[in-house]
Write a protein that holds these residues in place. Structure first.
Motif, PDB file in Angstrom:
ATOM      1  N   PRO A  60      28.954  41.559  34.863  1.00 38.60           N
ATOM      2  CA  PRO A  60      30.140  40.803  35.277  1.00 38.60           C
ATOM      3  C   PRO A  60      29.764  39.369  35.641  1.00 38.60           C
ATOM      4  O   PRO A  60      28.810  39.135  36.385  1.00 38.60           O
ATOM      5  N   LYS A  61      30.514  38.404  35.076  1.00 39.23           N
ATOM      6  CA  LYS A  61      30.215  36.986  35.291  1.00 39.23           C
ATOM      7  C   LYS A  61      31.466  36.258  35.752  1.00 39.23           C
ATOM      8  O   LYS A  61      32.494  36.280  35.070  1.00 39.23           O
ATOM      9  N   VAL A  62      31.369  35.603  36.897  1.00 41.25           N
ATOM     10  CA  VAL A  62      32.491  34.855  37.459  1.00 41.25           C
ATOM     11  C   VAL A  62      32.032  33.430  37.739  1.00 41.25           C
ATOM     12  O   VAL A  62      30.933  33.210  38.258  1.00 41.25           O
ATOM     13  N   ASN A  63      32.885  32.476  37.404  1.00 37.98           N
ATOM     14  CA  ASN A  63      32.575  31.059  37.606  1.00 37.98           C
ATOM     15  C   ASN A  63      33.654  30.433  38.479  1.00 37.98           C
ATOM     16  O   ASN A  63      34.849  30.675  38.266  1.00 37.98           O
ATOM     17  N   VAL A  64      33.224  29.660  39.470  1.00 39.12           N
ATOM     18  CA  VAL A  64      34.167  28.889  40.294  1.00 39.12           C
ATOM     19  C   VAL A  64      33.848  27.417  40.106  1.00 39.12           C
ATOM     20  O   VAL A  64      32.741  26.965  40.454  1.00 39.12           O
ATOM     21  N   ARG A  88      45.459  26.001  28.733  1.00 38.12           N
ATOM     22  CA  ARG A  88      44.760  26.368  27.506  1.00 38.12           C
ATOM     23  C   ARG A  88      43.999  27.684  27.652  1.00 38.12           C
ATOM     24  O   ARG A  88      43.337  28.138  26.719  1.00 38.12           O
ATOM     25  N   GLY A  89      44.049  28.273  28.843  1.00 43.87           N
ATOM     26  CA  GLY A  89      43.384  29.547  29.071  1.00 43.87           C
ATOM     27  C   GLY A  89      41.928  29.434  29.450  1.00 43.87           C
ATOM     28  O   GLY A  89      41.221  30.446  29.529  1.00 43.87           O
ATOM     29  N   TYR A  90      41.447  28.216  29.716  1.00 40.25           N
ATOM     30  CA  TYR A  90      40.035  28.028  30.066  1.00 40.25           C
ATOM     31  C   TYR A  90      39.771  28.277  31.544  1.00 40.25           C
ATOM     32  O   TYR A  90      38.617  28.442  31.944  1.00 40.25           O
ATOM     33  N   VAL A  91      40.822  28.289  32.340  1.00 35.15           N
ATOM     34  CA  VAL A  91      40.754  28.637  33.764  1.00 35.15           C
ATOM     35  C   VAL A  91      41.743  29.768  33.995  1.00 35.15           C
ATOM     36  O   VAL A  91      42.913  29.675  33.600  1.00 35.15           O
ATOM     37  N   ASP A  92      41.298  30.844  34.623  1.00 38.58           N
ATOM     38  CA  ASP A  92      42.177  31.998  34.840  1.00 38.58           C
ATOM     39  C   ASP A  92      43.088  31.829  36.034  1.00 38.58           C
ATOM     40  O   ASP A  92      44.202  32.353  36.040  1.00 38.58           O
ATOM     41  N   ASN A  93      42.602  31.111  37.058  1.00 42.30           N
ATOM     42  CA  ASN A  93      43.419  30.957  38.256  1.00 42.30           C
ATOM     43  C   ASN A  93      42.976  29.715  39.007  1.00 42.30           C
ATOM     44  O   ASN A  93      41.790  29.457  39.158  1.00 42.30           O
ATOM     45  N   VAL A  94      43.943  28.951  39.477  1.00 36.16           N
ATOM     46  CA  VAL A  94      43.681  27.802  40.332  1.00 36.16           C
ATOM     47  C   VAL A  94      43.843  28.266  41.773  1.00 36.16           C
ATOM     48  O   VAL A  94      44.904  28.791  42.143  1.00 36.16           O
ATOM     49  N   ILE A  95      42.800  28.103  42.574  1.00 36.03           N
ATOM     50  CA  ILE A  95      42.801  28.683  43.919  1.00 36.03           C
ATOM     51  C   ILE A  95      42.524  27.621  44.973  1.00 36.03           C
ATOM     52  O   ILE A  95      41.939  26.568  44.696  1.00 36.03           O
ATOM     53  N   ALA A  96      42.941  27.931  46.191  1.00 36.71           N
ATOM     54  CA  ALA A  96      42.584  27.096  47.337  1.00 36.71           C
ATOM     55  C   ALA A  96      41.136  27.415  47.716  1.00 36.71           C
ATOM     56  O   ALA A  96      40.693  28.564  47.639  1.00 36.71           O
ATOM     57  N   ALA A  97      40.423  26.400  48.149  1.00 29.74           N
ATOM     58  CA  ALA A  97      39.002  26.587  48.462  1.00 29.74           C
ATOM     59  C   ALA A  97      38.792  27.648  49.537  1.00 29.74           C
ATOM     60  O   ALA A  97      37.858  28.454  49.449  1.00 29.74           O
ATOM     61  N   PHE A 136      37.619  30.602  38.001  1.00 28.52           N
ATOM     62  CA  PHE A 136      38.513  30.019  38.993  1.00 28.52           C
ATOM     63  C   PHE A 136      38.201  28.538  39.116  1.00 28.52           C
ATOM     64  O   PHE A 136      37.084  28.091  38.812  1.00 28.52           O
ATOM     65  N   ALA A 137      39.161  27.764  39.577  1.00 26.13           N
ATOM     66  CA  ALA A 137      38.929  26.338  39.820  1.00 26.13           C
ATOM     67  C   ALA A 137      39.692  25.915  41.060  1.00 26.13           C
ATOM     68  O   ALA A 137      40.799  26.406  41.326  1.00 26.13           O
ATOM     69  N   TYR A 138      39.098  25.023  41.826  1.00 25.00           N
ATOM     70  CA  TYR A 138      39.789  24.467  42.982  1.00 25.00           C
ATOM     71  C   TYR A 138      40.868  23.500  42.515  1.00 25.00           C
ATOM     72  O   TYR A 138      40.778  22.916  41.426  1.00 25.00           O
ATOM     73  N   GLU A 139      41.863  23.318  43.352  1.00 26.19           N
ATOM     74  CA  GLU A 139      43.019  22.505  42.974  1.00 26.19           C
ATOM     75  C   GLU A 139      42.658  21.066  42.651  1.00 26.19           C
ATOM     76  O   GLU A 139      43.302  20.424  41.817  1.00 26.19           O
TER      77      GLU A 139
END
Length: 484
Positions: free
Chosen positions: A364-368, A446-455, A392-395
């Motif tokens: 399993p690989k997760v990137n923030v 474009r589907g390159y980030v699954d979810n935009v999250i708060a830090a 995931f990516a920060y706002e």
């Protein structure tokens, strides 16, 4: 600096293992050689104590070289005893821990000793990726023994007494120990050879116990878990792009602020180590912009680029995690590749190896994405494009080819040159480019980030993601191995 006396070979084993758990194997084994009056020399246990025991109820095999017995030198039977421990460990699937204090090859046994070295190298090679191998250097670790220590997964050294070298410092042209002790723990840690340096014998043994407690026993067991008493939904207000020291960020995210860092003195622009999320061991790789001390004051700064050393550090760590089915987390904040003449000689190959390591890993690989993520350096850092399961990516993160202002100046060079207000034109075009190509929203659409999250929600989002990915299965094309 500690003034604690060094432990004996047997004391090291007894301190490492749980009380009364050590069972010695091969205690009566001794040398066969009679050359150079060797029959008249007493070498208890042929200079190495071998056996098995438990660490926090985890079975381990251990060998400890005895410097009091002919300097702990490696002879034929000495090596065979260690090789036998490897055979046993491979049969039952348990880690091997080597406690090193060795004068090197036993000269009196010559080719027999070399045969023993080769047999040991073979055993370590076969065991690589099957069982964890840990080496701790307490005294001398030179020549072929230094090669053996680096065939293991993790190398520990004591701060004062440990000496690790292939060629002794005084044999190097133009060098001498007082000028640059290339065998010292400091030198070897900064070179990326030593993973962990501790003050004394006791501290090294305690650190090994901690590492063993978070690792699986082999590549097929899913036993690197512990009970979690931390709040799975705990918010972490201190996280964000303003927190440039990712070692601190990882500690904040982890259960009970646990973080076991490896190679902390090497390539400090890249952080590698183990955290826990809901009791699960996670291997973490993170770009780093600053180093903070215990008072959160900046002691070092980096330019936010990928370096050769940083890539190599991350590559070996990701490969270890993948071999032992340990999920991988990345915290990405990278502007590009380090741009110097020296780096240009090595960075392409190093970045290729890191790209391969992430893409090849089936865990399993997760990137923030926590800051800027630009160009192919961002692609290399476990992006969705090379197989990350969740991104995931920060706002306030930015994702794209390069800084929006730089991109605008290249794309609209002629228009800017002809404009009456070049600055206004640059800002206008940069804002347009950022909106269309460099924003988190653009990447998410474009589907390159699954979810935009708060830090501050990073921890709970990661807990959910790894729980979801727990039963992940992924196959790869049939082949012997890759060549990168």
């Amino acid at each position: 600096m500690s003034t604690t006396a060094q432990l004996s070979a047997r004391e090291r084993i007894l301190s490492l293992l749980d009380d009364n758990s050590f069972v010695e194997v091969g205690a009566m084994v001794t040398k066969r050689s009679t050359d150079f009056n060797m029959q008249q020399k007493e070498i208890p246990a042929d200079g190495v104590i071998t056996g098995y025991g438990v660490i926090d109820c985890n079975l381990v095999y251990v060998y400890s070289q005895d410097a009091a017995a002919l300097g702990g030198s490696v002879g034929e039977m000495h090596a065979k005893k260690i090789a036998h421990i490897y055979d046993m460990a491979m049969k039952v699937g348990a880690p091997v821990i080597g406690l090193i204090d060795c004068a090197g090859l036993r000269l009196q046994e010559a080719t027999d000793a070399l045969h023993g070295f080769g047999e040991l190298y073979l055993k370590q090679t076969l065991a690589s990726g099957v069982i964890p191998q840990i080496t701790a250097v307490f005294g001398t670790c030179g020549g072929g023994v230094a090669v053996s220590s680096n065939l293991s997964d993790f190398t520990f050294m004591t701060e004062k007494d440990a000496k690790l070298f292939v060629n002794a410092p005084n044999t190097l042209d133009g060098n001498y120990t007082s000028k640059c002790d290339t065998s010292s723990s400091k030198f070897q840690a900064e070179a990326g050879v030593a993973d962990v340096v501790c003050e004394d014998d006791a501290a090294v043994l305690a650190s090994i116990r901690e590492l063993v407690s978070i690792l699986p026993g082999n590549n097929e067991d899913n036993d690197s878990y512990d009970e979690c008493n931390d709040d799975l939904n705990r918010l972490v207000p201190s996280l964000g792009t303003s927190l440039k020291d990712s070692a601190v960020a990882l500690r904040e995210i982890s259960d009970d602020n646990f973080f076991y860092e490896v190679k902390s003195a090497y390539a400090k622009d890249m952080v590698t180590g183990f955290i826990r999320l809901n009791g699960m061991t996670i291997g973490a790789v993170a770009n780093r912009a600053e180093v903070l001390d215990e008072e959160f004051k900046v002691t070092e700064k980096f330019d936010g680029t990928l370096s050769t050393a940083g890539c190599e550090k991350a590559t070996s760590f990701v490969n270890f995690c993948d071999a032992f089915n340990i999920p991988v987390l990345t915290l990405t904040s990278v502007k590009g590749y380090k741009a110097t003449v020296e780096e240009e000689k090595t960075i392409a190959k190093a970045a290729a190896k890191l790209t391969y390591a992430f893409a090849n890993a089936t865990v399993p690989k997760v990137n923030v994405i926590v800051g800027e993520a630009y160009g192919s350096a961002y692609v290399t850092m476990n992006s969705k494009h090379i197989g990350a399961d969740m991104v995931f990516a920060y706002e306030d993160a930015t994702i794209g080819m390069m800084d929006a202002k730089s991109a605008a100046q290249i794309m609209y060079a002629e228009e800017i040159k002809a404009a009456s207000d070049a600055t206004a034109m640059i800002n206008e075009k940069a804002n347009e480019y950022a909106s269309l190509q460099s924003s988190v929203e653009a990447a998410a659409k474009r589907g390159y980030v699954d979810n935009v999250i708060a830090a501050d929600a990073t921890r709970k989002q990661l807990v959910y993601a790894y729980e979801m990915l727990f039963t992940k299965r992924e196959s790869r094309p049939s082949k012997k191995h890759g060549t990168v």
